[in-house]
Every structure is written in structure tokens, then in C-alpha cells.
Write a protein that holds these residues in place. Structure first.
Motif, mmCIF file in Angstrom:
data_model
loop_
_atom_site.group_PDB
_atom_site.id
_atom_site.type_symbol
_atom_site.label_atom_id
_atom_site.label_comp_id
_atom_site.label_asym_id
_atom_site.label_seq_id
_atom_site.Cartn_x
_atom_site.Cartn_y
_atom_site.Cartn_z
ATOM 1 N N THR A 163 1.091 -1.331 -0.251
ATOM 2 C CA THR A 163 0.234 0.403 -0.358
ATOM 3 C C THR A 163 0.700 1.142 0.145
ATOM 4 O OG1 THR A 163 -1.528 -1.089 0.899
ATOM 5 C CG2 THR A 163 -1.576 1.233 0.850
ATOM 6 N N ILE A 188 -6.561 3.261 1.408
ATOM 7 C CA ILE A 188 -5.114 3.730 0.232
ATOM 8 C C ILE A 188 -5.250 5.173 1.589
ATOM 9 C CG2 ILE A 188 -4.859 4.570 -1.573
ATOM 10 C CD1 ILE A 188 -5.218 2.460 -2.804
ATOM 11 N N GLU A 421 -6.478 -5.423 1.916
ATOM 12 C CA GLU A 421 -5.991 -5.108 0.215
ATOM 13 C C GLU A 421 -6.482 -5.272 -1.101
ATOM 14 O OE1 GLU A 421 -1.720 -5.860 0.514
ATOM 15 O OE2 GLU A 421 -1.843 -4.257 1.730
#
Length: 436
Positions: A163, A188, A421
Motif C-alpha cells: 500500500t 489507501i 488489500e
């Protein structure tokens, strides 16, 4: 002019004539090329050569995910493997994986469909498309990648994960359209803020194309506030093509279906009869142009509706609503049908809580119990027990009023629910197989 503007603004009569022409060819193609369809059509007396109207298709049998699992890996392919240039597969986490094959033309169509979404977002060859869906057998990464290329945009194949590197690239390379799950976009944004950045100033985003999981209007509003962009929904599934079957435009009033490539039905999940436009039902899809692995009347298990009327953007392709849920993620809590999206919608009325939650399913005294674990906003005093207990009571009452069943609530500290993610994990089933 936006990508494929001419196609997406076709006169409805011309579009429906094109659909019917392609539908006639599709059912014959499946019948002649795939033994599964010949056997199933013959078993119910459906004559593909006699199809003359869209209504005639209702006599054809459904295709299900189990049919596709049973056909693993190649029994639903219409062409020899030498003509198939790429395959993608579902995760197979709940059973045998489903496989979708693509000819060169299938890949072009897929890229074209996703590229329309980039056009819907105001994108063109001057944009930089940042793709952080996972690449590989999952359709997300390459679907968005092909879309970026077909739209003529510079395309960055970031994939998911790492990230902080994503953030560095978003800062330095001028990415203007980001493609990922909505939960990863939020991760994010939150990570960038934790790093002392201001995504509104340090990023250059104007739009995000987010799919692969359900997300509420409030979640969207929070994303747009943090990233200062327009967040658009995209729909797709491996069994049919991948992301790009339907995508929102900047009006954000439903997802335009790529109707030149897909025929859609909205059916009552129990009776299998069509429901009127505007009413919720199960989405059933027939591919009109797929060559390698076409499907007829695929039951998606996704609950949506056709939005009546024309979109203010002027595009003529019909719109489906953002997913209400899935028939297979529906929970039955004390005899009441509950979808995670319904719980999330109730939670949006409480400013004290954040966007991150999970629903844990357990069993007590032979009854299924749902417990909503949800994070408190960082600026709320977590150490004030009375306020936390009051918040939990109010939220439990709001859920009971809306859903007519009891959902336990456990408010937890910020950043204690595991981030992903990829797709967010919303339901954690702690019941044993015997209990289910």
C-alpha cells in the motif's frame, strides 16, 4: 467524445433489434457447440432455432454455478483449446472453481466494455489509469487493465498490496483514475492520512472505478470526501466475462449495462417469473457475443433491479441498481431474511461509527445469532463506557426497527477489524457444520 459514445447512445429500437439478432445466434451457437446446452435444451423441449422474441428465451433452462463447477475445466467451452487465448477462474473457496475462456475477440470485447466505464468517468487518452485490483486468475486486474489500454490511457499495472508503494505512485505519477475494490480505496486513503498526507492535495484522482463487493452510499460519500473524486460502481462476474458488464456514469444513478453484449432478466428468485422494472429480483444474464464460453440464462444470485426511465447522461443502455445483496449471502436471523447491505444502511445513520464492520454468525440454543462488530470513529471517546453502551443500545434498536429481528452490536476500537488489500470480509461464520 467519450469512449464508444456512439454505441452507448444507440436508438433503443436499433439496440433491441441488434440484441435480438445476436440472441438468436447465441442460443443456436450454444446448442450446436456445447453438448451441455444441447442436452438441457432438448430435455425441456426448447428449440433454439424457433426463438423469435426475447420472451421465447424464458422457455430455455437456467445455467447455474454448480453446472459450471460440474463442467470443470473445459466441458462448457464452445471452441477447441487452440482458439482460446486466456482463461480466468473464480477463487473456488466455496467449491470447485468456475472457468471462463476468452478468444482474441472476447478479450477485445472485455476491454471495450471496461473502457466505456473509463469514458463514463470522463477519462480518455490523456488519463493515467492506476489498477490495483489483483492480477492473475481473478478477473479484476486484467479486466481494468484491458479497459485502460482500450481507452487509450496510460495504464499502471500496480496489482493489489504494498500500500505504501501504491501511495507513492499515486503521489508521483499523476494517476487520475483508480481501479480497485472500494474497501481497498478506503484503506489507501486511511493509510495516506496516517502517513501525514492529504489525499485531496497529494493525489491527483478525479474518479475511481470500484467493484467486487457491496458498498453503501455512505461509504461512497466517505470515500469521495477523503479522496476528492467521483467513486463509480462497476459490476461483473467471472462466469460471464469479468468487470465491465455494467458500470456507473458520473450521474451515479445506476450502472449502465453493456446491452450490445448482454441480455439481462430480473426474476423473482422463487417463482422465476419476471418482475416489473423498478422491483428487486435476481439478475439473470445471457451473453450475446461471447465465443469461448458463452452462457445462456446464468443465475447470478445477485439481487438488483432495472431502474426505469432514461439517465440524465443521455446514454440509452438500461441501468441496473447497485446490488442489494446476493441470494447466497442472505442470513436468516430468527426467521427473518437479512442482507449485509441492509445492516450497513442502518449504520450510516450513526455518525459515531466508522465504515469498517464485520458480522459474526454464531449459534445459541439452536438459534442463529448475528453480532455486528463495528469500529468507533477515532474522535469518539472509547473510554467512556456509558456512551459506548448507549450507542450499542441505540444501534441495536435501530437495527431491530428496520429489520424486525435482533442483531447484537459490539462497538470496537478504531483499526481493530482486519483490513484487506482485496475484498473486504464482511461475514465471519463461526458456526460449525453440525450447527448449520
Amino acid at each position: 467524445m467519450a469512449y464508444q459514445d456512439e454505441i452507448t447512445h444507440m436508438d433503443r429500437a436499433e439496440l433491441e433489434a441488434l440484441q435480438l439478432e445476436r440472441l438468436k445466434k447465441a442460443v443456436v451457437y450454444c446448442y450446436e457447440k456445447i453438448p451441455f446446452y444441447k442436452e438441457n435444451f432438448d430435455a425441456v423441449g426448447f428449440d433454439p432455432y424457433a426463438l423469435e422474441t426475447f420472451e421465447d428465451l424464458r422457455r430455455a433452462p437456467f445455467t447455474t454455478k454448480q453446472d459450471m463447477r460440474d463442467a470443470y475445466p473445459y466441458d462448457l467451452f464452445a471452441l477447441p483449446k487452440s482458439e482460446v487465448k486466456e482463461i480466468h477462474m473464480s477463487s473456488g473457496t466455496t467449491g470447485v472453481a468456475t472457468v471462463s475462456g476468452y478468444t482474441e475477440n472476447d478479450l477485445k470485447v472485455w476491454g471495450d466494455c471496461f473502457a466505456r466505464g473509463i469514458g463514463y468517468a470522463g477519462g480518455d487518452e490523456n488519463d493515467i489509469v492506476h489498477v490495483c485490483y489483483g492480477y492473475g486468475l481473478f478477473t479484476g486486474g486484467l479486466g481494468a487493465h484491458y479497459g485502460g489500454l482500450n481507452a487509450g490511457a496510460m495504464t499502471i499495472p500496480m496489482s493489489a498490496g504494498n500500500t505504501k508503494r501504491q501511495i507513492k505512485v499515486l503521489q508521483s505519477m499523476g494517476s487520475s483514475i483508480i481501479c480497485c475494490t472500494p474497501s481497498y480505496a478506503m484503506y489507501i486513503a486511511d493509510t495516506a492520512i496516517e502517513m501525514g498526507l492529504d489525499p485531496k492535495k497529494d493525489f491527483h484522482l478525479k474518479a475511481g472505478i470500484h467493484g467486487a463487493e457491496a458498498w453503501s452510499n455512505q461509504f461512497r460519500a466517505n470515500l469521495e470526501e477523503k479522496l476528492d473524486y467521483k467513486a463509480l460502481d462497476v459490476y461483473g462476474l467471472t462466469e460471464v466475462m469479468g468487470p465491465g458488464v455494467a458500470i456507473e456514469c458520473m450521474e451515479q444513478t445506476g450502472l449502465h449495462v453493456a446491452e450490445d453484449h448482454f441480455w439481462i432478466e430480473i426474476l423473482d428468485p422463487e417463482t422465476h417469473e419476471p418482475v416489473p422494472d423498478g422491483e428487486w429480483g435476481e439478475l439473470v444474464i445471457t451473453t450475446l457475443t461471447k465465443e469461448a464460453t458463452p452462457v445462456i440464462r446464468y443465475r447470478t444470485k445477485d439481487i438488483t433491479r432495472i431502474i426505469p426511465g432514461e439517465c440524465a447522461c443521455g446514454r440509452t443502455h438500461r441501468r441496473i441498481d447497485r446490488l442489494h445483496g446476493r441470494t447466497d449471502d442472505m442470513m436468516i436471523i430468527r426467521g427473518v431474511n437479512v442482507f449485509p447491505r441492509q445492516i450497513e444502511n442502518v449504520c450510516t445513520g450513526f455518525e459515531e461509527i466508522a465504515d469498517w464492520y464485520q458480522i459474526e454468525l454464531t449459534r445459541e440454543n439452536s438459534l442463529d445469532v448475528a453480532t455486528l462488530k463495528i469500529e468507533i470513529n477515532p474522535d469518539f471517546p472509547m473510554d467512556e463506557i456509558r456512551k459506548i453502551e448507549d450507542l450499542q443500545r441505540r444501534l441495536e434498536q435501530a437495527l431491530k426497527d428496520e429489520l424486525a429481528t435482533k442483531i447484537k452490536v459490539k462497538v470496537v476500537e478504531p483499526y481493530t477489524i482486519t483490513r484487506s488489500e482485496g475484498k473486504a470480509v464482511r461475514i465471519v461464520d463461526l458456526r460449525s457444520e453440525e450447527e448449520k
